[in-house]
Design a protein around this motif. Sequence first.
Motif, PDB file in Angstrom:
ATOM      1  N   LEU A  74     -28.484 -19.863 -18.813  1.00  0.00           N
ATOM      2  CA  LEU A  74     -28.864 -19.536 -20.178  1.00  0.00           C
ATOM      3  C   LEU A  74     -30.368 -19.705 -20.329  1.00  0.00           C
ATOM      4  N   ASN A  75     -31.049 -18.619 -20.600  1.00  0.00           N
ATOM      5  CA  ASN A  75     -32.502 -18.631 -20.746  1.00  0.00           C
ATOM      6  C   ASN A  75     -32.876 -18.553 -22.229  1.00  0.00           C
ATOM      7  N   GLY A  76     -32.661 -19.654 -22.920  1.00  0.00           N
ATOM      8  CA  GLY A  76     -32.977 -19.698 -24.340  1.00  0.00           C
ATOM      9  C   GLY A  76     -31.769 -19.955 -25.208  1.00  0.00           C
ATOM     10  N   PRO A  77     -30.723 -19.121 -25.138  1.00  0.00           N
ATOM     11  CA  PRO A  77     -29.537 -19.368 -25.966  1.00  0.00           C
ATOM     12  C   PRO A  77     -28.863 -20.687 -25.603  1.00  0.00           C
ATOM     13  N   SER A  78     -28.218 -21.303 -26.574  1.00  0.00           N
ATOM     14  CA  SER A  78     -27.520 -22.562 -26.340  1.00  0.00           C
ATOM     15  C   SER A  78     -26.088 -22.314 -25.876  1.00  0.00           C
ATOM     16  N   THR A  83     -20.721 -19.625 -26.298  1.00  0.00           N
ATOM     17  CA  THR A  83     -19.301 -19.894 -26.515  1.00  0.00           C
ATOM     18  C   THR A  83     -18.776 -19.105 -27.708  1.00  0.00           C
ATOM     19  N   ALA A  84     -19.554 -19.040 -28.772  1.00  0.00           N
ATOM     20  CA  ALA A  84     -19.128 -18.274 -29.948  1.00  0.00           C
ATOM     21  C   ALA A  84     -19.013 -16.789 -29.628  1.00  0.00           C
ATOM     22  N   ALA A  85     -19.949 -16.256 -28.850  1.00  0.00           N
ATOM     23  CA  ALA A  85     -19.889 -14.841 -28.483  1.00  0.00           C
ATOM     24  C   ALA A  85     -18.697 -14.551 -27.573  1.00  0.00           C
ATOM     25  N   VAL A  86     -18.414 -15.466 -26.639  1.00  0.00           N
ATOM     26  CA  VAL A  86     -17.275 -15.294 -25.742  1.00  0.00           C
ATOM     27  C   VAL A  86     -15.964 -15.396 -26.514  1.00  0.00           C
ATOM     28  N   GLU A 121     -13.065 -16.693 -21.427  1.00  0.00           N
ATOM     29  CA  GLU A 121     -13.380 -18.050 -21.855  1.00  0.00           C
ATOM     30  C   GLU A 121     -14.522 -18.590 -21.011  1.00  0.00           C
ATOM     31  N   CYS A 122     -15.104 -19.695 -21.471  1.00  0.00           N
ATOM     32  CA  CYS A 122     -16.205 -20.307 -20.734  1.00  0.00           C
ATOM     33  C   CYS A 122     -15.983 -21.811 -20.626  1.00  0.00           C
ATOM     34  N   PHE A 123     -16.561 -22.407 -19.585  1.00  0.00           N
ATOM     35  CA  PHE A 123     -16.380 -23.821 -19.300  1.00  0.00           C
ATOM     36  C   PHE A 123     -17.747 -24.468 -19.077  1.00  0.00           C
ATOM     37  N   PRO A 124     -17.913 -25.711 -19.540  1.00  0.00           N
ATOM     38  CA  PRO A 124     -19.189 -26.409 -19.320  1.00  0.00           C
ATOM     39  C   PRO A 124     -19.362 -26.827 -17.864  1.00  0.00           C
ATOM     40  N   VAL A 125     -20.600 -27.114 -17.502  1.00  0.00           N
ATOM     41  CA  VAL A 125     -20.966 -27.501 -16.141  1.00  0.00           C
ATOM     42  C   VAL A 125     -21.475 -28.931 -16.165  1.00  0.00           C
ATOM     43  N   VAL A 126     -20.976 -29.762 -15.235  1.00  0.00           N
ATOM     44  CA  VAL A 126     -21.325 -31.181 -15.195  1.00  0.00           C
ATOM     45  C   VAL A 126     -22.417 -31.405 -14.161  1.00  0.00           C
ATOM     46  N   ASP A 127     -23.401 -32.195 -14.539  1.00  0.00           N
ATOM     47  CA  ASP A 127     -24.500 -32.583 -13.647  1.00  0.00           C
ATOM     48  C   ASP A 127     -24.401 -34.087 -13.405  1.00  0.00           C
ATOM     49  N   ASN A 181     -26.497 -10.089 -23.814  1.00  0.00           N
ATOM     50  CA  ASN A 181     -27.954  -9.983 -23.809  1.00  0.00           C
ATOM     51  C   ASN A 181     -28.484  -9.086 -24.924  1.00  0.00           C
ATOM     52  N   GLY A 182     -27.604  -8.331 -25.565  1.00  0.00           N
ATOM     53  CA  GLY A 182     -28.049  -7.434 -26.624  1.00  0.00           C
ATOM     54  C   GLY A 182     -27.980  -8.010 -28.020  1.00  0.00           C
ATOM     55  N   LEU A 183     -27.394  -9.184 -28.173  1.00  0.00           N
ATOM     56  CA  LEU A 183     -27.313  -9.801 -29.496  1.00  0.00           C
ATOM     57  C   LEU A 183     -28.706 -10.214 -29.981  1.00  0.00           C
ATOM     58  N   PRO A 184     -29.049  -9.948 -31.244  1.00  0.00           N
ATOM     59  CA  PRO A 184     -30.401 -10.268 -31.746  1.00  0.00           C
ATOM     60  C   PRO A 184     -30.754 -11.741 -31.605  1.00  0.00           C
ATOM     61  N   GLY A 185     -29.823 -12.626 -31.909  1.00  0.00           N
ATOM     62  CA  GLY A 185     -30.105 -14.055 -31.791  1.00  0.00           C
ATOM     63  C   GLY A 185     -30.412 -14.474 -30.369  1.00  0.00           C
ATOM     64  N   MET A 186     -29.726 -13.874 -29.402  1.00  0.00           N
ATOM     65  CA  MET A 186     -29.980 -14.182 -27.999  1.00  0.00           C
ATOM     66  C   MET A 186     -31.365 -13.713 -27.577  1.00  0.00           C
ATOM     67  N   GLN A 187     -31.755 -12.557 -28.057  1.00  0.00           N
ATOM     68  CA  GLN A 187     -33.069 -12.020 -27.708  1.00  0.00           C
ATOM     69  C   GLN A 187     -34.194 -12.892 -28.264  1.00  0.00           C
ATOM     70  N   GLU A 188     -34.048 -13.346 -29.495  1.00  0.00           N
ATOM     71  CA  GLU A 188     -35.078 -14.209 -30.093  1.00  0.00           C
ATOM     72  C   GLU A 188     -35.210 -15.521 -29.333  1.00  0.00           C
ATOM     73  N   ALA A 189     -34.069 -16.131 -28.990  1.00  0.00           N
ATOM     74  CA  ALA A 189     -34.110 -17.378 -28.233  1.00  0.00           C
ATOM     75  C   ALA A 189     -34.700 -17.155 -26.842  1.00  0.00           C
TER      76      ALA A 189
END
Length: 325
Positions: A74-78, A83-86, A121-127, A181-189
């Motif tokens: 993720l380059n900017g979006p949280s 998760t909301a988009a998915v 669906e999406c899953f978080p990644v553990v570090d 990648n086309g969502l406006p909020g994603m582009q701004e972030a």
Amino acid sequence: MEQREMNFYDFCKALFRLGVHCLQYVWHLLTDSLRIAVQRWYVVVPIMVLFAGIGIWRTGKTHREYKAETLVMLNGPSRDDITAAVDRIDKATDYEMLAEQTLVKILGVSDEVASGMTGMECFPVVDYNRNRTVDQIDYSRRHKLSDSINILMPNYLMIRLRMRKPQDLPILNEAVFAYLNGLPGMQEAFEAHRNILTDKSAFYHKQLLKMDSIASAFYFKGVPDEQIGKERNWSSSPLTVGRKEMRMLTPQMEQLAKLAEQTDYELTRCTAPVTATVGFTVDPVPQKGRLSFVLLYLFAGYVAGCVSAYGVKRRKELRAWLWKE
């Protein structure tokens, strides 16, 4: 003290009795169902065959469900944004709501491709140990956000796609990333994040050049006055004695170069709000095996057959109960 021990003993005794009663109930239920299945086999067997046929049909080649996964950066979006988009895509596979919320409208794919997609669906990644490396995918989603040692990486997610037609994966891969990648909020972030990385990279390289100039002046033009420690012997004479100290800048330069290299690497990969090293990779093994799925349907058919056989056995009582005034 004795009263407490007695109460605890009574509680354990009651719990044991409850467990025994539950086991006896299950045993009687199994034996009674077996008895009625044997007595009314002409009711139970056809229902089991019907359910087994449904299980075989559900696990046919055209109904098998496959999964494809990809690790995205993720380059900017949280994580919450993605998760909301998915979730929006996933809900569109289950419900026919507004015409604007179908997969055809959201992803821009054909009806045939959209009908083969069954979920997303999406899953978080553990570090582990906060070393900025992907160590594990939290498929169970049980990782605690309060854990300060093994953290959930804010810029990585595992996205899973479920489908019936693996041959449509290239189309879905392109459509999903185009949508995210086309969502406006994603582009701004994304633009804000890329600007920050660009500024950080320029700052680190500028500081490296300055430190290189200082090091060159230090090594080839003599030691500056600032790096001369002064010792004064007040007991003998006021003479100032100079002591040259060579303070190496290599550790600081190596640390700064490492930061610059890391920032340049992130900047190189920062080409879109959501990027992946490779696209979705499909698992060739179906999610639901035919044998286990058919056995599950057989069990469901056995239960339904026993219930139906019991209804046939008690049909007179049921008829009298239904028509009772």
